[in-house]
Design a protein around this motif. Structure first.
Motif: not given
Length: 171
Positions: A4, A54, A156, A69, A73, A6, A71, A78-82
């Motif tokens: 994602n 991060m 967002e 999560t 920067r 963000e 993140k 931001d790349k976001e992995y959940n």
């Protein structure tokens, strides 16, 4: 696990501003609900993640799911992995500092992070209000950590530029 991007802007606001914005939206949508959550922020003893732009957190949403999560920067978001996790995986991290298997662990290892040295550095309790507007999500947070309470307004949006535009409108 999908990546994602963000695109958000966040500012601290006063309690008075928080209450004014909240009152406006609660009048508009009186059946709105709040989300109560706890964020545990994780890093190495030398703050490797923070120093490399991060953030790794373990989020527990009361009455719902938990997730890790990561993140990273980025200039345009931001790349976001959940990664959803089970209660046992949360306990395993808290007790033994073992991240659950998955993409977040793989990314951290690929970046050379010594995952055996990860531990919770601080925790934050949040009462969150969210309201979807035209092309953005408005988020109001009331945060508690240590003996401190603060308030945030977060936007967002589809792009970082749009999030900045909306936050300026509120300012």
């Amino acid at each position: 696990m999908p990546l994602n991007i963000e695109c958000e802007e966040r500012i601290m606001i006063s309690e008075e501003q928080y209450l004014k914005i909240l009152e406006f939206y609660l009048r508009k949508e009186p059946n709105s609900r709040f989300i109560n959550q706890k964020n545990d922020y994780i890093d190495t003893p030398d703050l490797y993640l923070k120093n490399n732009h991060m953030v790794l957190r373990m989020r527990t949403i009361y009455g719902s799911a938990s997730e890790f999560t990561l993140k990273i920067r980025g200039e345009d978001g931001d790349k976001e992995y959940n990664q959803l996790v089970m209660i046992g995986e949360l306990q395993s991290f808290v007790e033994h500092h073992l991240l659950p298997n998955g993409e977040i662990l793989a990314i951290l290892k690929e970046m050379g992070v010594d995952t055996a040295n990860l531990s919770v550095k601080t925790s934050l309790e949040t009462r969150r209000f969210e309201e979807k507007e035209d092309d953005y999500l408005l988020v109001l947070d009331k945060n508690h950590y240590s003996d401190i309470t603060d308030y945030n307004l977060e936007i967002e949006a589809p792009t970082k530029a749009r999030a900045t535009e909306v936050i300026k409108m509120f300012c």
